[in-house]
Design a protein around this motif. Structure first.
Motif, short mmCIF file in Angstrom:
data_model
loop_
_atom_site.label_atom_id
_atom_site.label_comp_id
_atom_site.label_asym_id
_atom_site.label_seq_id
_atom_site.Cartn_x
_atom_site.Cartn_y
_atom_site.Cartn_z
N ILE A 95 0.82 -1.21 0.00
CA ILE A 95 0.00 0.00 0.00
C ILE A 95 0.86 1.26 0.00
O ILE A 95 0.37 2.35 -0.31
CB ILE A 95 -0.96 0.01 1.20
N TYR A 96 2.13 1.13 0.34
CA TYR A 96 3.04 2.29 0.28
C TYR A 96 4.43 1.80 -0.08
O TYR A 96 5.08 1.11 0.71
CB TYR A 96 3.08 3.03 1.61
N SER A 97 4.86 2.13 -1.31
CA SER A 97 6.19 1.74 -1.77
C SER A 97 6.64 2.72 -2.84
O SER A 97 6.35 2.54 -4.03
CB SER A 97 6.18 0.31 -2.32
N PRO A 98 7.34 3.80 -2.47
CA PRO A 98 7.81 4.78 -3.46
C PRO A 98 8.66 4.15 -4.56
O PRO A 98 8.59 4.56 -5.72
CB PRO A 98 8.61 5.77 -2.61
N ALA A 99 9.47 3.17 -4.20
CA ALA A 99 10.36 2.56 -5.20
C ALA A 99 9.56 1.91 -6.33
O ALA A 99 9.94 2.00 -7.51
CB ALA A 99 11.26 1.53 -4.54
N ASN A 264 14.77 3.03 -2.48
CA ASN A 264 15.20 1.70 -2.03
C ASN A 264 16.01 1.76 -0.74
O ASN A 264 15.94 0.87 0.09
CB ASN A 264 16.02 1.01 -3.12
N GLY A 265 16.79 2.84 -0.59
CA GLY A 265 17.69 2.90 0.56
C GLY A 265 17.18 3.69 1.73
O GLY A 265 17.71 3.55 2.85
N ARG A 266 16.16 4.55 1.53
CA ARG A 266 15.79 5.46 2.60
C ARG A 266 14.30 5.52 2.91
O ARG A 266 13.90 6.12 3.91
CB ARG A 266 16.26 6.88 2.24
N GLY A 299 -2.84 -8.40 8.38
CA GLY A 299 -1.70 -7.80 9.05
C GLY A 299 -1.13 -6.63 8.26
O GLY A 299 -1.43 -6.44 7.08
N LEU A 300 -0.33 -5.88 8.93
CA LEU A 300 0.32 -4.72 8.32
C LEU A 300 1.81 -4.81 8.61
O LEU A 300 2.21 -4.86 9.78
CB LEU A 300 -0.26 -3.42 8.89
N GLY A 301 2.61 -4.86 7.55
CA GLY A 301 4.05 -5.00 7.72
C GLY A 301 4.78 -3.75 7.25
O GLY A 301 4.42 -3.15 6.24
N VAL A 302 5.78 -3.36 7.98
CA VAL A 302 6.58 -2.19 7.64
C VAL A 302 8.04 -2.60 7.58
O VAL A 302 8.55 -3.25 8.50
CB VAL A 302 6.41 -1.05 8.68
N SER A 303 8.70 -2.21 6.47
CA SER A 303 10.11 -2.50 6.30
C SER A 303 10.86 -1.18 6.09
O SER A 303 10.51 -0.41 5.18
CB SER A 303 10.33 -3.44 5.11
N ILE A 304 11.86 -0.91 6.94
CA ILE A 304 12.62 0.33 6.85
C ILE A 304 14.10 -0.01 6.72
O ILE A 304 14.68 -0.60 7.63
CB ILE A 304 12.40 1.22 8.09
N PRO A 305 14.73 0.34 5.59
CA PRO A 305 16.18 0.10 5.45
C PRO A 305 16.96 1.03 6.37
O PRO A 305 16.69 2.23 6.44
CB PRO A 305 16.45 0.41 3.98
N LEU A 306 17.93 0.46 7.08
CA LEU A 306 18.71 1.26 8.03
C LEU A 306 20.18 1.38 7.63
O LEU A 306 20.72 2.48 7.56
CB LEU A 306 18.60 0.65 9.44
#
Length: 434
Positions: A95-99, A264-266, A299-306
């Motif tokens: 539902i949210y993916s700028p890449a 992809n990175g931020r 479910g709702l999943g969030v992935s944040i590159p660090l």
């Protein structure tokens, strides 16, 4: 020598069927025959489907799973068999993916580039086929002029031979006439060869054997449109030239790639997941685990590159540098385009002046030949002077035709540079071929 000339004539006649093709016909034949144009069309269709494929990643990914099982157990705790089956639906929805959004932008740019490449392939094919058409016209004009000179020199040789037989001229005059005839015969071999080569080029381009084509009307005016100045052509070319259009899209693609790398990175990615399943189990003899079970989950999943060991920032810097490289390549292409337009425009101006001067030269050499002929008949001019005057006139006439056809080719090249080598332009030019 005579055998060689005869063989060349036979080869020219045997290259194919004798019929005429218009400029428009040859252009359409080239389109049907050219594999590079078909390749560009196929690439365009492939990129069109790639857009649909990539856009699909923005929608929910729903899968269905089914399972049917049977097991047999022989143990102190349970002796029997069990059957089971299950059905499930699973959903994965970003539902949210700028890449992913930028990835769609990238493939749409590639699709636009494929469309421009296809247009460019058509334009290049038109220029090549039209240039080869006028190359054949030029070769045919040279051959026609050379054949006329052969007939003229043969007539002159026959006349001198008869005069020598009755003692009116010296053997030197007859040898000069023979040498002039032999020289133009040699030139005719080269002219035949050039015609054959031009015919072969058109055969390679169209897949059809062509030996006769209409010639450019003598009424076709060799002049530049007074409203068309080089300062007007340059902005038009920068806007419409297909190579520049491709580079503009390449810059857009490079800038989009920067956004993809940054995303992809931020940027976080948010995914909505869900599943619905139903399972059933039966045991024999009957056990406590018999029955049906229905499960539903969301479910709702969030992935944040660090952190990736510096790779994130390096990828962004790399894409920025690549974009800068593409921009500089476009700037270089724009400079080259402007130089080519100025050079071609100057060539056209020169050709207009040359055609006018050449027409005057033909009139002058015609008068010179008439004067030399009269002087020869009166005995105050020699045969060498007469043959030279004849050769000069034929050379002037041949150069005149070459300059006219050269002007047309230069004009076609200019139209291609400014992005206006259209089918309408081809039809207009075709109307001047008779």
């Amino acid at each position: 020598m005579k055998k060689y000339i005869l063989a060349t004539v036979i080869a020219a006649a045997s290259i194919g069927n004798v019929y005429a093709e218009s400029l428009w016909d040859i252009y359409k034949l080239a389109q049907d025959h050219d594999p590079s144009l078909r390749s560009a069309a196929a690439t365009y269709e492939a990129q069109k489907e790639e857009v649909t494929i990539t856009k699909g990643n923005l929608f929910p990914d729903i899968t269905f799973n089914g399972n049917l099982g049977y097991s047999n157990t022989d143990s102190p705790a349970f002796d029997g068999h069990r059957t089971s089956h299950s059905l499930s639906l699973n959903m994965n929805y970003p539902i949210y993916s700028p890449a992913l959004g930028y990835a769609v932008d990238a493939v749409e740019i590639n699709f636009d580039r494929a469309a421009i490449d296809y247009e460019n392939a058509k334009e290049n094919l038109a220029l090549q086929s039209l240039t080869e058409y006028f190359d054949l016209l030029t070769a045919q004009a040279t051959l026609k002029n050379t054949e006329a000179q052969v007939r003229s020199n043969a007539s002159q040789l026959d006349r001198v031979t008869k005069q020598f037989d009755v003692g009116l001229v010296s053997i030197t005059d007859m040898q000069d006439a023979q040498a002039a005839y032999d020289a133009v015969k040699v030139r005719s071999l080269s002219a035949y060869s050039d015609v054959l080569k031009a015919q072969q080029a058109l055969y390679q381009r169209t897949g059809k054997k062509i030996t006769k084509i209409p010639e450019l009307s003598s009424d076709y005016e060799i002049q530049i449109d007074g409203d068309m100045t080089v300062e007007q052509l340059i902005p038009k070319a920068k806007k419409n030239n297909t190579d520049i259009k491709t580079l503009n899209l390449a810059v857009q693609a490079a800038e989009t790639n920067i956004q993809i790398q940054e995303s992809n990175g931020r940027s976080p990615t948010v995914v909505l997941t869900g599943s619905l399943s139903r399972s059933n189990s039966d045991a024999s003899p009957s056990g406590s685990s018999d029955g049906s079970t229905t499960d539903a989950s969301i479910g709702l999943g969030v992935s944040i590159p660090l952190y990736k060991g510096g790779a994130i920032n390096a990828s962004v810097r790399k894409s920025v540098a690549s974009a800068e490289s593409v921009k500089e390549s476009r700037e270089a292409a724009l400079q080259t385009l402007e130089l080519n337009i100025r050079s071609l425009y100057l060539d056209l101006e020169t050709s207009v002046a040359q055609v006018e001067a050449q027409a005057q030269l033909i009139r002058s050499r015609t008068s010179a030949l008439e004067a030399t002929q009269a002087g020869y008949d009166a005995g105050i001019r020699n045969l060498v002077e007469l043959l030279t005057a004849q050769s000069n006139l034929y050379d002037a006439q041949n150069t005149y035709q070459q300059l006219r056809y050269g002007f047309v080719i230069q004009h076609l090249n200019l139209l291609e540079l400014i992005g206006e080598l259209s089918e309408e332009e081809i039809r207009q030019l075709d109307s001047w071929l008779k």
